[in-house]
Design an enzyme around this catalytic site. Structure first.
Site, PDB file in Angstrom:
ATOM      1  N   ASP A 176       0.845  -1.192   0.000  1.00  0.00           N
ATOM      2  CA  ASP A 176       0.000   0.000   0.000  1.00  0.00           C
ATOM      3  C   ASP A 176       0.885   1.247   0.000  1.00  0.00           C
ATOM      4  O   ASP A 176       1.411   1.586   1.049  1.00  0.00           O
ATOM      5  CB  ASP A 176      -0.992  -0.001   1.155  1.00  0.00           C
ATOM      6  CG  ASP A 176      -0.386  -0.436   2.489  1.00  0.00           C
ATOM      7  OD1 ASP A 176       0.651  -1.141   2.520  1.00  0.00           O
ATOM      8  OD2 ASP A 176      -0.969  -0.079   3.517  1.00  0.00           O
ATOM      9  N   GLU A 183      12.501   1.227   7.354  1.00  0.00           N
ATOM     10  CA  GLU A 183      11.433   0.416   6.768  1.00  0.00           C
ATOM     11  C   GLU A 183      11.683   0.109   5.290  1.00  0.00           C
ATOM     12  O   GLU A 183      11.376  -0.972   4.808  1.00  0.00           O
ATOM     13  CB  GLU A 183      10.117   1.171   6.937  1.00  0.00           C
ATOM     14  CG  GLU A 183       8.918   0.497   6.311  1.00  0.00           C
ATOM     15  CD  GLU A 183       7.723   1.427   6.248  1.00  0.00           C
ATOM     16  OE1 GLU A 183       6.601   0.921   6.235  1.00  0.00           O
ATOM     17  OE2 GLU A 183       7.917   2.659   6.193  1.00  0.00           O
TER      18      GLU A 183
END
Length: 540
Positions: A316, A500
């Site tokens: 996403d 991340e």
């Protein structure tokens, strides 16, 4: 719960074909000790009017902040005061929220890195920083309490996440923290047994969707570390594997072309898609979803479902899901049969084959083997593109492969579905198109979305590396591992953080694009990097 309240209940019963199966699960569990968790409402349900006001006003830079707040007193009292005070001159919504709610902390935000100690000691220390003890039930909190310790990703992600956790476990295995691996497997088994599936994360606002189904891989990892007890671990979790399988394969009307996660193609071929049960804005991304839906050419309800389903994919967001590769408002996630999802479900089927075989259930084993064989043939038939030498996603509505090349195309190698010839061509494409200075780029599209170029992500590096190794493409696997780990360590030495995601094209930068700033911690980066550093990969 979203399924059991007001207008949203009516929407769910009308549009969500898995609603009744969930309701049955809820009914069966009414007498269990954890009943109150199942019936707990999400923040949007608990604070109607106030929730929308706070999220729309943007008083917190991150939409997820308010969803993770814990009310200091009874929600009804808070709402009564809000209704009385909101119209008064000088009313300050932010001060009202801060007065009535405990704001969440970022996971690991107080941790100070000792860069000189090196990256491996840093990772081993971070496991303790990112570990959460068994949760205590907190009334009106969106957190779903878990019975065992677990590792969170870090930053704004202060709860456990489904597919993140597998890659975190890879590092825990290298750190010999098998206790945490087992605890996390048991937590996910608990979630499946309680809710019938593993939610995106252990929050009430995630209870409309799952994430890429990695539980069978987690179980295999645990089995590999349970000398002499692997069979007992598998058999003890057979019911969990079955429940997850039923979640993805459940459908109401077998005559429908598509229903929930299931899509029926020609010749009774069944494959799967991502599909969120909700068609309202994600609470943790409320402002962003409202903005995107307002620009959509279709209905807002459909736009919300597409965004939510994209979130279930874990990607996403990415051009993989867009009708117009450069435009988020054209997102059509439910039209896409993702190659990676179906490879994961193939592995789930094969894990069930092993479980039935261990139990001597010949009939069940043979049935599940047929299901796996059919899926394997279907993935090759619908997703292999001989022209480009790549596995693509398939648009079942248009009855053609999508135009996007993404790293989802390495999954057939990881799970051994590809032929030797197909694997060789995928390797050529990886080397010529995807490999950049800092590792593999997620797609070849630069859209500003975080799961597109120029970003690289740890889980996709790992799936590619191991997929290549399955076909003895060790030289390329080693090159990817080397470039990725060097970029991780380069940024660590500059910032003291493992992040991340990374910009793998311009290694002087970190990363960019997406709904929120880059997060540090970071569970799956730690896990994959440690696994790579401990591997004996020779560039031969």
């Amino acid at each position: 719960m979203k399924y059991l309240t007001g207008t949203k209940q009516r929407m769910a019963t009308k549009t969500n074909p898995v609603f009744w199966s969930f309701l049955l699960i809820f009914t069966v569990l009414l007498s269990c000790k954890e009943e109150r968790q199942i019936k707990r409402e999400s923040p949007g349900d608990l604070f109607p009017g106030l929730f929308e006001a706070v999220q729309s006003a943007g008083i917190f830079p991150d939409s997820k902040t308010f969803t993770d707040c814990v009310p200091k007193r009874d929600p009804h009292k808070i709402l009564e005061d809000f209704k009385k005070e909101k119209g008064k001159p000088g009313f300050d919504l932010k001060k009202f929220a801060e007065k009535n709610f405990e704001l969440p902390e970022h996971a690991g935000e107080e941790y100070k890195t000792n860069i000189k100690a090196g990256v491996e000691p840093h990772i081993n220390e971070l496991w303790n920083v990112l570990t959460r003890k068994p949760d205590k039930y907190v009334q009106y909190s969106s957190l779903i309490s878990l019975p065992y310790s677990y590792v969170v990703p870090g930053g704004r992600f202060r709860e456990v996440y489904y597919w993140d956790s597998y890659f975190t476990m890879l590092g825990l295995e290298e750190s010999r923290r098998i206790d945490l691996v087992e605890n996390m497997v048991n937590n996910f088994a608990y979630l499946i047994r309680t809710y019938g599936f593993i939610p995106n994360g252990n929050r009430t606002y995630y209870l409309t969707r799952s994430q890429p189904p990695y539980f069978s891989l987690m179980l295999q990892l645990l089995m590999n570390n349970k000398a002499g007890k692997a069979d007992s671990v598998l058999i003890a979790n057979r019911d969990v594997l079955e429940k997850e399988y039923h979640f993805w394969m459940n459908t109401v009307n077998e005559k429908d072309t598509a229903s929930a996660h299931v899509v029926r193609l020609q010749d009774s071929v069944v494959l799967n898609r991502y599909f969120d049960a909700g068609d309202w804005p994600r609470e943790e991304a409320y402002h962003e979803d409202i903005t995107t839906a307002a620009q959509s050419t279709g209905s807002k309800a459909d736009a919300y479902r597409q965004l939510r389903s994209g979130a279930e994919s874990g990607w996403d967001f990415s051009s993989r899901w867009f009708a117009d590769a450069s435009n988020l408002r054209t997102i059509r996630t439910t039209d896409i049969i993702p190659v990676d999802l179906n490879c994961l479900l193939y592995n789930l089927e094969m894990t069930l084959v092993k479980a039935y075989n261990r139990e001597g259930d010949k009939k069940a084993r043979e049935h599940m083997q047929r299901q796996a064989d059919r899926r394997k043939r279907a993935v090759i038939q619908y997703c292999w593109d001989n022209k480009t030498g790549w596995f693509r996603d398939y648009n079942w509505r248009k009855q053609q492969q999508t135009g996007i090349l993404s790293l989802a195309g390495v999954y057939p190698l990881y799970f051994g579905l590809a032929s030797e010839g197909q694997a060789a061509r995928v390797a050529v494409m990886l080397n010529s198109q995807f490999l950049k200075a800092g590792g593999l780029v997620s797609t070849l599209q630069n859209t500003g979305q975080q799961w597109d170029a120029p970003n690289g992500w740890a889980p996709l590096q790992w799936m590619a590396i191991k997929g290549l190794m399955e076909y003895k493409k060790n030289a390329l696997a080693a090159e990817i591992a080397d470039r990725w780990s060097r970029q991780n360590i380069r940024v660590f030495n500059k910032t003291g953080k493992l992040l991340e995601k990374y910009n793998v094209t311009d290694t002087t930068l970190i990363a960019g694009g997406g709904e929120y700033p880059n997060q540090d911690g970071f569970g799956w980066t730690n896990g994959v990097l440690l696994k790579i550093l401990r591997m004996d990969l020779q560039k031969k």
